[in-house]
Enzyme design. Structure first.
Site, mmCIF file in Angstrom:
data_model
loop_
_atom_site.group_PDB
_atom_site.id
_atom_site.type_symbol
_atom_site.label_atom_id
_atom_site.label_comp_id
_atom_site.label_asym_id
_atom_site.label_seq_id
_atom_site.Cartn_x
_atom_site.Cartn_y
_atom_site.Cartn_z
ATOM 1 N N HIS A 122 0.803 -1.227 0.000
ATOM 2 C CA HIS A 122 0.000 0.000 0.000
ATOM 3 C C HIS A 122 0.841 1.284 0.000
ATOM 4 O O HIS A 122 0.539 2.239 0.725
ATOM 5 C CB HIS A 122 -0.946 0.008 1.206
ATOM 6 C CG HIS A 122 -1.997 -1.067 1.185
ATOM 7 N ND1 HIS A 122 -2.433 -1.672 0.034
ATOM 8 C CD2 HIS A 122 -2.712 -1.641 2.196
ATOM 9 C CE1 HIS A 122 -3.360 -2.576 0.339
ATOM 10 N NE2 HIS A 122 -3.545 -2.575 1.639
ATOM 11 N N HIS A 196 -9.901 1.684 0.040
ATOM 12 C CA HIS A 196 -9.781 0.593 1.002
ATOM 13 C C HIS A 196 -10.878 0.658 2.069
ATOM 14 O O HIS A 196 -10.598 0.500 3.262
ATOM 15 C CB HIS A 196 -8.393 0.647 1.638
ATOM 16 C CG HIS A 196 -7.881 -0.650 2.148
ATOM 17 N ND1 HIS A 196 -8.410 -1.269 3.259
ATOM 18 C CD2 HIS A 196 -6.881 -1.454 1.718
ATOM 19 C CE1 HIS A 196 -7.738 -2.389 3.491
ATOM 20 N NE2 HIS A 196 -6.812 -2.530 2.564
ATOM 21 N N GLU A 335 -11.347 -4.300 -3.203
ATOM 22 C CA GLU A 335 -10.434 -3.261 -3.677
ATOM 23 C C GLU A 335 -10.138 -3.467 -5.162
ATOM 24 O O GLU A 335 -9.319 -4.302 -5.528
ATOM 25 C CB GLU A 335 -9.128 -3.325 -2.881
ATOM 26 C CG GLU A 335 -9.328 -3.299 -1.382
ATOM 27 C CD GLU A 335 -8.127 -3.905 -0.629
ATOM 28 O OE1 GLU A 335 -6.983 -3.547 -0.927
ATOM 29 O OE2 GLU A 335 -8.350 -4.755 0.246
HETATM 30 C C1 BGC Z 1 -4.433 -6.531 2.290
HETATM 31 C C2 BGC Z 1 -4.295 -7.203 3.644
HETATM 32 C C3 BGC Z 1 -3.840 -6.164 4.626
HETATM 33 C C4 BGC Z 1 -4.824 -5.056 4.648
HETATM 34 C C5 BGC Z 1 -4.353 -3.952 5.541
HETATM 35 C C6 BGC Z 1 -5.447 -5.465 2.408
HETATM 36 O O1 BGC Z 1 -5.582 -4.803 1.186
HETATM 37 O O2 BGC Z 1 -4.759 -7.438 1.289
HETATM 38 O O3 BGC Z 1 -3.375 -8.253 3.598
HETATM 39 O O4 BGC Z 1 -3.676 -6.709 5.896
HETATM 40 O O5 BGC Z 1 -5.004 -4.525 3.361
HETATM 41 O O6 BGC Z 1 -5.387 -3.224 5.995
#
Ligand code: BGC
Length: 371
Positions: A122, A196, A335
């Site tokens: 991310h 998210h 997502e």
């Molecule tokens: C991921 C997870 C992660 C989460 C964090 C998701 O997009 O796939 O593995 O723990 O984001 O908030």
């Protein structure tokens, strides 16, 4: 029936959606966090923060017309910085994982931060979710619109190129919230930007997890992962597995099926599904129905993949807006994105952006209620 809103020319517009600017407190360092609220007359509203472009609140009506906030999140801005769970946030420059934080472009190797075990996740520690975006414009109307922008400097987070990003949120009077990310660059780079939000259609304040939600995913394949959640490269058919949501199943029905290695690795669902149909065209990716309230969320997207995450790492360390401790499975994420680790896989959809091109990722969240 519609609400009357006065537009910028002073004329009344029937059925128009209201838009308001506001503030959502200050950060510990004194910076003010501006916000925008869009609200229609059909019981739907959204509050967006300049911090991370976060969707802090999203209200949608149930089958009796009663609205509830259906996304997880915090009551104060500073918590979004201190306890990152990416609640409602815009994630980038590269949403999801890049193996070992490494990729190369035109023969040059880049090293990004490794902030998720051995991998990059991310956008790193100071990704798009942690920065203050500029609220460029807000307009009421049909639909109402909020445009946020962020300029990410060349080299920020280890990524090449100055990236100019626009996030446009629109709410219409048909209970559709659309989010569109656009980006341009001055040097070749990689981009994958998504939202998210963690949904709980029973309501964020309801004392229940999402395991009873009935999910349909319009995806006949997904990308299995290795032990650190990096795709192996395989495109596996969901048919006959716990990953098959082509017909509706509750999220909880098979989430604890320890016979499935992929569920053990992800501690539940934390996988990229390959959305059926043609990438680049807006098409159905998911439908989720919560039986007690009747609330239905349909997701349409143009991105090739959608990460379905069943909130596996929510571990009671975050207390939400209504003073509820969030535990595993209290929210789910969908997502829309290119596949994880695409920059290292030439057979995955392209995540490269060149100067002169525009990156676009569009998603529509359509709310309704089933009888
Ligand atoms: C991921 C997870 C992660 C989460 C964090 C998701 O997009 O796939 O593995 O723990 O984001 O908030």
């Amino acid at each position: 029936m519609g609400v009357l809103v006065v537009n910028s020319l002073g004329a009344s517009v029937a059925g128009a959606v209201e838009a308001r600017r506001g503030e959502f407190g200050t950060l510990a360092d004194g910076r003010k966090v501006e916000s925008v609220e869009l609200a229609n007359a059909k019981g739907m509203s959204v509050r967006i923060l300049a911090l991370g472009g976060v969707i802090q609140e999203l209200k949608a009506p149930d089958r009796n017309g009663k609205s509830a906030d259906v996304v997880l999140g915090y009551a104060t801005a500073q918590q979004y910085v201190d306890q990152p769970q990416y609640f409602g946030a815009t994630v980038g420059r590269y949403a999801n994982r890049i193996a070992a934080g490494k990729f190369s472009l035109d023969g040059k190797q880049y090293q990004l931060e490794t902030n998720d075990g051995p991998n990059h996740l991310h956008g790193g520690k100071r990704g798009f979710d942690k920065v203050l975006w500029k609220i460029e414009s807000v307009s009421a109307g049909s639909p109402a619109k909020a445009v946020l922008t962020y300029a990410s400097a060349d080299g920020e987070g280890g990524y090449p190129g100055k990236l100019q990003v626009t996030a446009t949120y629109t709410l219409n009077d048909k209970n559709e919230l659309s989010i569109e990310y656009r980006a341009t660059t001055d040097k070749p780079t990689i981009v994958n930007i998504t939202n998210h939000s963690y949904f709980n259609l029973a309501g964020e304040a309801a004392p229940t997890d999402v395991f009873g939600h009935r999910l349909t995913l319009f995806a006949s394949k997904y990308t299995p992962v290795n032990a650190t959640l990096i795709p192996t490269g395989e495109r596996r058919a969901v048919a006959g597995t716990a990953f098959d949501f082509t017909k509706p199943h509750t999220i909880g029905e098979r989430v604890r099926d320890g016979r499935d290695e992929q569920l053990r690795i992800g501690r539940g669902y934390d996988h990229n599904y390959i959305v059926d149909g043609e990438a680049g065209k807006l098409r159905p990716a998911a439908r989720v129905e919560e039986p007690t309230s009747g609330r239905v969320l349909e997701l349409l997207q143009d991105a090739p993949g959608v990460q379905f995450y069943s909130g596996n790492f929510l571990d009671a360390t975050s207390t939400g807006k209504s003073q509820r401790v969030y535990r595993q499975g209290d929210g789910f994420c969908l997502e829309p994105q290119v596949f994880p680790d695409s920059p290292n896989r030439s057979d995955f959809p392209n995540a490269r952006l060149n100067p002169g091109q525009t990156y676009v990722n569009t998603m529509v969240l359509r709310f309704s209620a089933a009888p």
